[in-house]
Design an enzyme around this catalytic site. Structure first.
Site, PDB file in Angstrom:
ATOM      1  N   HIS A 196      -8.416  -1.277   6.233  1.00  0.00           N
ATOM      2  CA  HIS A 196      -8.727  -2.537   6.918  1.00  0.00           C
ATOM      3  C   HIS A 196      -9.355  -3.499   5.920  1.00  0.00           C
ATOM      4  O   HIS A 196     -10.314  -3.139   5.232  1.00  0.00           O
ATOM      5  CB  HIS A 196      -9.683  -2.273   8.088  1.00  0.00           C
ATOM      6  N   ASN A 209       0.837  -1.214   0.000  1.00  0.00           N
ATOM      7  CA  ASN A 209       0.000   0.000   0.000  1.00  0.00           C
ATOM      8  C   ASN A 209       0.866   1.257   0.000  1.00  0.00           C
ATOM      9  O   ASN A 209       0.552   2.240  -0.673  1.00  0.00           O
ATOM     10  CB  ASN A 209      -0.944   0.007   1.207  1.00  0.00           C
ATOM     11  N   GLN A 265      -7.590  -4.195  -4.703  1.00  0.00           N
ATOM     12  CA  GLN A 265      -8.526  -3.077  -4.486  1.00  0.00           C
ATOM     13  C   GLN A 265      -7.935  -2.042  -3.531  1.00  0.00           C
ATOM     14  O   GLN A 265      -8.158  -0.841  -3.682  1.00  0.00           O
ATOM     15  CB  GLN A 265      -9.856  -3.604  -3.919  1.00  0.00           C
ATOM     16  N   GLU A 266      -7.170  -2.519  -2.538  1.00  0.00           N
ATOM     17  CA  GLU A 266      -6.537  -1.598  -1.589  1.00  0.00           C
ATOM     18  C   GLU A 266      -5.669  -0.590  -2.323  1.00  0.00           C
ATOM     19  O   GLU A 266      -5.658   0.606  -2.018  1.00  0.00           O
ATOM     20  CB  GLU A 266      -5.674  -2.369  -0.576  1.00  0.00           C
ATOM     21  N   GLU A 297     -11.904   3.817  18.756  1.00  0.00           N
ATOM     22  CA  GLU A 297     -12.469   2.461  18.641  1.00  0.00           C
ATOM     23  C   GLU A 297     -11.722   1.682  17.553  1.00  0.00           C
ATOM     24  O   GLU A 297     -11.627   2.164  16.408  1.00  0.00           O
ATOM     25  CB  GLU A 297     -13.948   2.581  18.269  1.00  0.00           C
ATOM     26  N   LEU A 298     -11.232   0.476  17.880  1.00  0.00           N
ATOM     27  CA  LEU A 298     -10.429  -0.311  16.933  1.00  0.00           C
ATOM     28  C   LEU A 298     -11.205  -0.587  15.644  1.00  0.00           C
ATOM     29  O   LEU A 298     -12.282  -1.188  15.685  1.00  0.00           O
ATOM     30  CB  LEU A 298     -10.009  -1.639  17.585  1.00  0.00           C
ATOM     31  N   MET A 325       0.619  -2.815  12.216  1.00  0.00           N
ATOM     32  CA  MET A 325      -0.050  -3.816  13.050  1.00  0.00           C
ATOM     33  C   MET A 325       0.119  -3.521  14.537  1.00  0.00           C
ATOM     34  O   MET A 325       0.746  -4.289  15.280  1.00  0.00           O
ATOM     35  CB  MET A 325       0.496  -5.216  12.716  1.00  0.00           C
ATOM     36  N   ARG A 326      -0.448  -2.396  14.953  1.00  0.00           N
ATOM     37  CA  ARG A 326      -0.384  -2.021  16.357  1.00  0.00           C
ATOM     38  C   ARG A 326      -1.741  -1.487  16.804  1.00  0.00           C
ATOM     39  O   ARG A 326      -2.413  -0.781  16.044  1.00  0.00           O
ATOM     40  CB  ARG A 326       0.637  -0.874  16.565  1.00  0.00           C
ATOM     41  N   LEU A 345      -3.490   1.213  18.964  1.00  0.00           N
ATOM     42  CA  LEU A 345      -3.002   2.539  19.352  1.00  0.00           C
ATOM     43  C   LEU A 345      -3.695   3.023  20.627  1.00  0.00           C
ATOM     44  O   LEU A 345      -4.886   2.747  20.832  1.00  0.00           O
ATOM     45  CB  LEU A 345      -3.273   3.519  18.216  1.00  0.00           C
TER      46      LEU A 345
HETATM   47  C1  GRF Z   1      -3.271  -5.039   4.020  1.00  0.00           C
HETATM   48  O1  GRF Z   1      -4.068  -6.158   3.781  1.00  0.00           O
HETATM   49  C2  GRF Z   1      -4.015  -4.073   4.885  1.00  0.00           C
HETATM   50  O2  GRF Z   1      -5.382  -4.031   4.648  1.00  0.00           O
HETATM   51  C3  GRF Z   1      -3.747  -4.627   6.242  1.00  0.00           C
HETATM   52  O3  GRF Z   1      -2.415  -5.075   6.183  1.00  0.00           O
HETATM   53  C4  GRF Z   1      -2.058  -5.364   4.848  1.00  0.00           C
HETATM   54  C5  GRF Z   1      -0.871  -4.519   4.490  1.00  0.00           C
HETATM   55  O4  GRF Z   1      -0.271  -4.880   3.312  1.00  0.00           O
HETATM   56  N1  GRF Z   1      -4.050  -3.670   7.268  1.00  0.00           N
HETATM   57  P1  GRF Z   1       0.986  -4.043   2.781  1.00  0.00           P
HETATM   58  O5  GRF Z   1       2.034  -4.011   3.879  1.00  0.00           O
HETATM   59  O6  GRF Z   1       0.501  -2.673   2.416  1.00  0.00           O
HETATM   60  O7  GRF Z   1       1.466  -4.817   1.607  1.00  0.00           O
END
Ligand code: GRF
Length: 205
Positions: A108, A13, A172-173, A142-143, A89-90, A92
């Site tokens: 997400h 991303n 899609q991201e 809120e998480l 991945m934390r 907060l």
């Molecule tokens: C993605 O699936 C995002 O939605 C999730 O963690 C992943 C991150 O992927 N929160 P990257 O590190 O951007 O490749």
């Protein structure tokens, strides 16, 4: 617009956002990338584009508050207008979230409010969902619960696995996260009174 991106891993991303900043689709530039894990691929990606990187390993801190305080200090040296959580991945602390309220986005991999937290692809498969997807939202205490900015859906088809779903969702991201970042940097996206607005219209998905 100064953008700081927080990562924990691969940074695909991050890469999408770097590309859209460089080609002018996002009127901003990434001034720093911070990872809580050392030596992840995302840090390499940033370095390849000449973006300053910081590794702040959460394992070196006694508690969540201490880490978040140190993290905020590092982020603020970059004077960000926008903080982007991209696979960070934390969980907060509320103080940290408050500090960046209205200028921090997260992505997400589920159609929130469905499946906050982990293992979203597995949960969608187990539930027999016909569609799954991804959400970009403003970060609130809120998480995975802040107001939605944009979503993208993917079809769940016969034979899909966690891996195949993850791949479809990730594609899609890479489309919707740069789009949301562009809206923010263009001044079109706001968090007001706990709701997200695009071009002064409340986003209702
Ligand atoms: C993605 O699936 C995002 O939605 C999730 O963690 C992943 C991150 O992927 N929160 P990257 O590190 O951007 O490749």
């Amino acid at each position: 617009m100064n953008i700081v991106v927080l990562i924990s891993g691969s940074g695909s991303n991050l890469q999408a956002i770097i590309d859209h900043c460089e080609n002018g689709n996002i009127p901003g530039s990434i001034v720093g990338v911070i990872s809580n894990r050392p030596e992840v691929k995302g840090l390499e990606r940033a370095k390849q584009h000449g973006i300053p990187t910081v590794t702040l390993d959460h394992k070196g801190f006694s508690d969540r508050e201490a880490f978040d305080q140190a993290l905020a200090k590092r982020i603020d040296t970059f004077k960000p207008d926008l903080v982007i959580l991209a696979g960070f991945m934390r969980i907060l602390t509320p103080q940290f979230v408050e500090h960046y309220l209205g200028k921090m986005l997260n992505i997400h991999p589920s159609l929130l409010p469905k499946y906050p937290g982990l293992n979203t692809h597995k949960r969608a498969l187990e539930a027999g969902d016909k569609e799954h997807g991804v959400t970009v939202h403003f970060v609130t205490p809120e998480l995975d619960g802040g107001p939605t900015v944009i979503q993208a859906k993917v079809a769940v088809i016969e034979g899909d696995t966690e891996e195949s779903l993850a791949q479809k969702v990730l594609e899609q991201e890479h489309i919707i996260y740069p789009k949301a970042a562009a809206w923010f940097c263009e001044g079109r996206l706001q968090l007001t009174g706990g709701k997200a607005f695009l071009d002064q219209k409340e986003i209702n998905l």
